[in-house]
Design an enzyme around this catalytic site. Structure first.
Site, PDB file in Angstrom:
ATOM      1  N   GLY A  18       0.776  -1.235   0.000  1.00 23.33           N
ATOM      2  CA  GLY A  18       0.000   0.000   0.000  1.00 23.33           C
ATOM      3  C   GLY A  18       0.806   1.282   0.000  1.00 23.33           C
ATOM      4  CE1 TYR A 160     -13.238   7.107   4.597  1.00 17.82           C
ATOM      5  CE2 TYR A 160     -14.620   5.594   5.834  1.00 17.82           C
ATOM      6  CZ  TYR A 160     -13.409   5.913   5.263  1.00 17.82           C
ATOM      7  OH  TYR A 160     -12.366   5.020   5.351  1.00 17.82           O
ATOM      8  CE  LYS A 167     -10.721   1.911   4.785  1.00 17.50           C
ATOM      9  NZ  LYS A 167      -9.401   1.254   4.594  1.00 17.50           N
ATOM     10  CB  THR A 198      -2.743   9.568   2.919  1.00 20.83           C
ATOM     11  OG1 THR A 198      -4.171   9.419   2.956  1.00 20.83           O
ATOM     12  CG2 THR A 198      -2.168   9.297   4.304  1.00 20.83           C
TER      13      THR A 198
END
Length: 259
Positions: A18, A160, A167, A198
């Site tokens: 990842g 989200y 998740k 990120t």
């Protein structure tokens, strides 16, 4: 590498999946493992990602490197075959990948297509199950597996969207894998970092506001960084945490406890 820590993972073999760049959570994990003495295997997604990841593998002294797109048939098996041939074992696995088609991520859960939902679930969740199936036979003396989650798995986070249910499924998968693999001495952890800058997070609308709110609400009063996440995983991979498995570990300065 300026942080000085004891080589508590010396001799251990770690696969980290990842890393996209030096801001990736996976890079923080790989860096922490290396500083603690582990040997590394690192993958990159594709030829486009390789120039960004390969210098990091050199910096970290990774012994094994390979392409890995979990949606491409055979690539996952090829990575584990190579680990088996080169190392004959594996002690640590990090799954830090997630994906949803942009149109399905941006449109809200009600408007998410069946195809987009399935794609998000396959890459972000079921690929971890597939990795665990291949990794377990290599963890001959036990080991640790990590999957990266987020607070939005358990609470609604604006924008989200489809990644919330995905998740949540990932965290449930971690619990069930911990149960199934526990007799083999393999521990499975869902790691839930606070919001981090990120590349993946950049796709979320109003993410800067989310960062600001997290810093304000966290009892420790500041945001976490990728090394905070990495060092938490490094600790959990040591014998000091040999009785810890199956839970979701929050690395967020305590923000998850505040209403």
């Amino acid at each position: 590498m300026t942080d000085q820590i004891r080589p508590v993972l010396s001799g251990m073999k770690a696969l980290v999946v990842g890393i996209a760049n030096e801001h990736s959570i996976a890079y923080g994990c790989a860096s922490a493992f290396r500083r603690a003495g582990a040997d590394l295997a690192i993958t990159w997604l594709n030829d486009k990602a390789r120039p960004h990841v390969e210098p990091l593998t050199t910096e970290l002294g990774a012994e094994l490197t390979a392409p890995l797109d979990v949606s491409v048939h055979g690539q996952l098996e090829a990575v584990f075959d190579r680990i088996g041939e080169s190392w004959g074992r594996l002690d640590i696995l990090v799954h830090s990948i997630a994906f949803a088609p942009k149109v399905d991520l941006a449109g809200g859960l009600l408007n998410c297509s069946a195809e987009g939902f399935a794609k998000a679930m396959d890459i972000s969740c079921h690929s971890f199950v597939r990795m665990a199936r291949l990794a377990a036979p290599l963890m001959k003396e036990g080991g640790s597996m990590f999957a990266m989650s987020y607070y939005g798995a358990n609470r609604v986070v604006s924008n989200y969207n489809v990644m919330g249910p995905v998740k949540a499924a990932l965290e449930a998968a971690c619990r069930y894998l911990a149960y199934e693999l526990g007799p083999q001495g393999i521990r499975v952890h869902a790691i839930s970092p606070g919001p981090l800058k990120t590349r993946a997070a950049s796709g979320l609308k109003d993410f800067d506001l989310l960062l600001s709110k997290a810093a304000e609400s966290a009892p420790l009063g500041e945001l976490v960084d990728i090394m905070d996440v990495g060092y938490t995983c490094a600790y959990l991979a040591t014998p000091f945490a040999k009785r810890v498995t199956g839970s979701t570990v929050y690395v967020d300065g305590g923000a998850n406890i505040v209403a």
